[in-house]
Design a protein around this motif. Sequence first.
Motif, short mmCIF file in Angstrom:
data_model
loop_
_atom_site.label_atom_id
_atom_site.label_comp_id
_atom_site.label_asym_id
_atom_site.label_seq_id
_atom_site.Cartn_x
_atom_site.Cartn_y
_atom_site.Cartn_z
N CYS A 68 0.85 -1.19 0.00
CA CYS A 68 0.00 0.00 0.00
C CYS A 68 0.88 1.24 0.00
N GLU A 69 0.50 2.25 -0.79
CA GLU A 69 1.23 3.51 -0.74
C GLU A 69 0.98 4.23 0.57
N SER A 70 -0.27 4.16 1.04
CA SER A 70 -0.62 4.73 2.34
C SER A 70 -0.33 3.69 3.41
N ARG A 88 -9.11 5.05 4.11
CA ARG A 88 -9.91 4.61 5.26
C ARG A 88 -11.33 4.26 4.80
N GLY A 89 -11.90 5.10 3.94
CA GLY A 89 -13.25 4.84 3.44
C GLY A 89 -13.32 3.58 2.60
N LEU A 90 -12.35 3.41 1.71
CA LEU A 90 -12.31 2.22 0.85
C LEU A 90 -12.11 0.96 1.69
N LEU A 136 -17.88 2.65 -7.53
CA LEU A 136 -16.63 3.33 -7.17
C LEU A 136 -15.44 2.88 -8.00
N SER A 137 -15.62 1.89 -8.86
CA SER A 137 -14.46 1.31 -9.56
C SER A 137 -13.76 2.32 -10.47
N SER A 194 -7.81 4.52 -8.56
CA SER A 194 -6.57 4.63 -9.33
C SER A 194 -5.86 3.28 -9.25
N PRO A 195 -4.95 3.00 -10.18
CA PRO A 195 -4.22 1.73 -10.11
C PRO A 195 -3.52 1.52 -8.76
N SER A 196 -2.96 2.57 -8.19
CA SER A 196 -2.25 2.39 -6.91
C SER A 196 -3.24 2.09 -5.78
N ARG A 197 -4.42 2.73 -5.79
CA ARG A 197 -5.43 2.43 -4.76
C ARG A 197 -5.95 1.01 -4.94
#
Length: 137
Positions: A51-53, A78-80, A110-111, A115-118
Amino acid sequence: MSLPTEAEAALDAFQAVGSWEQRARMLMQWGERLPALAEAEKVDANLVQGCESLVWLVGHLQDGHWHFAASSDARMIRGLVALLLARVNGLSAVALQAVDLPDWFNQLGLSRQLSPSRSNGLNAVLQRMRELSRMQN
């Protein structure tokens, strides 16, 4: 396959709003409802790799059903993650293996905003859940 009650509630709520702005606001609200993890749980061992985050994940098995808790330093994540938890909490290890992440976020509308990173990060969270379920089976 039937959805957990909280996942049904999420689906109803997200399908009832039309615009991306409303969905984004609702996404933030879901993230705010995520129970806080104890500081003792925010350790490297619970950090999800990929994860980036920063995302911490803990899980426990109760009567054959998995229950996860997570936290992130990023509001959108957090929401996802809250929506992912709604989809998987209460599932057996077998049902957890069968969760289709892209389909779930597609159903929520939501898809397109992932983003690819998310998307990669959420996949990493789901993979970690699956690893935890295999380790305790």
